[in-house]
Design a protein around this motif. Sequence first.
Motif, PDB file in Angstrom:
ATOM      1  N   SER A  44      -2.744  -2.383   2.735  1.00  0.00           N
ATOM      2  CA  SER A  44      -1.963  -1.386   3.476  1.00  0.00           C
ATOM      3  C   SER A  44      -1.189  -2.017   4.623  1.00  0.00           C
ATOM      4  CB  SER A  44      -2.875  -0.296   4.038  1.00  0.00           C
ATOM      5  OG  SER A  44      -2.141   0.590   4.857  1.00  0.00           O
ATOM      6  N   SER A  72       4.197   1.856  -4.035  1.00  0.00           N
ATOM      7  CA  SER A  72       3.115   2.455  -3.254  1.00  0.00           C
ATOM      8  C   SER A  72       3.677   3.639  -2.475  1.00  0.00           C
ATOM      9  CB  SER A  72       2.495   1.431  -2.300  1.00  0.00           C
ATOM     10  OG  SER A  72       3.483   0.878  -1.445  1.00  0.00           O
ATOM     11  N   GLN A 111      -3.777   3.335  -1.992  1.00  0.00           N
ATOM     12  CA  GLN A 111      -4.495   2.640  -0.930  1.00  0.00           C
ATOM     13  C   GLN A 111      -5.605   3.563  -0.428  1.00  0.00           C
ATOM     14  OE1 GLN A 111      -1.041   1.119   1.691  1.00  0.00           O
ATOM     15  NE2 GLN A 111      -0.140   2.451   0.132  1.00  0.00           N
ATOM     16  N   ARG A 246      -7.611  -1.318   3.704  1.00  0.00           N
ATOM     17  CA  ARG A 246      -7.568  -0.373   2.588  1.00  0.00           C
ATOM     18  C   ARG A 246      -7.708  -1.130   1.271  1.00  0.00           C
ATOM     19  NH1 ARG A 246      -8.152   2.254   6.422  1.00  0.00           N
ATOM     20  NH2 ARG A 246      -7.140   4.213   7.042  1.00  0.00           N
ATOM     21  N   GLY A 248      -7.264  -1.297  -2.858  1.00  0.00           N
ATOM     22  CA  GLY A 248      -6.164  -0.869  -3.704  1.00  0.00           C
ATOM     23  C   GLY A 248      -6.612  -0.605  -5.123  1.00  0.00           C
TER      24      GLY A 248
END
Length: 256
Positions: A44, A72, A111, A246, A248
């Motif tokens: 992130s 994303s 995320q 974060r 993924g």
Amino acid sequence: MISYKTFENQSISGYQFKTFQIPHGMFTRQGGSSKKPYSSLNLSYHVGDSAHSVRLNRRAVKKSLGVEFLVSAKQVHGSTIKSMANVIQDIEIAECDALITNQPGVGLLVQQADCQAILLYDPINIAIAAIHCGWRGSVQNIIQKTIGQMAKDFDSKPAQLIAGISPSLGPCCGEFIHFKQELPESMHHYQDTLNHFNFWDISANQLESAGLLKDSISIPDQCTVCNKDFFSYRRTVKRGQQVTGRNGSIIALPSV
């Protein structure tokens, strides 16, 4: 119905669904370039980590899956869905929580740090979706809305879809003290123990209610709070901290 694996570069690890025969991965926090408190595979840009480190991490996961471009979203716990086409570079979409595409070679990234990533695959019409779903997403039923958008854009039939719920907040750690204010009454019977809720079952039932077959849904057995290989916001807060990376989860159609 999920299995652990080490990906191509031997430093990145994660999980895959046994039912998916296309590139995908639900990555752990291990094997990346970020420094503490984001160590090390933080994906992130929006948690305070070095943008350079995040770019390196995203490049590594793309390589591990053979993905050409990565899409994303700057997630906001809403129910906005974006259908992606003609992607020619990595891109991040503002204020969006679900992504869909039928373009080969494009990875859709969720995320997360306890929220669910719900990955959908239509093997008949060849389309995919990636949904960011926390408790607010469950309340808004972003799952049903995304399936409806796939039907509209790609003629996807729910009964033909394959779905998987990523490692995420498990019923063991899913405590909601204020659930009477936060969750509708229809969700209250998913309470396993005092103030603890099973959001894996909530999502599985929402998928079934949208028309998916029960045998086409993979449910995780990994709680991100319990498993320290994952970033976890709840675990971080319990330690008196506020900042974490974060994980993924990515799904893609193979490059032609």
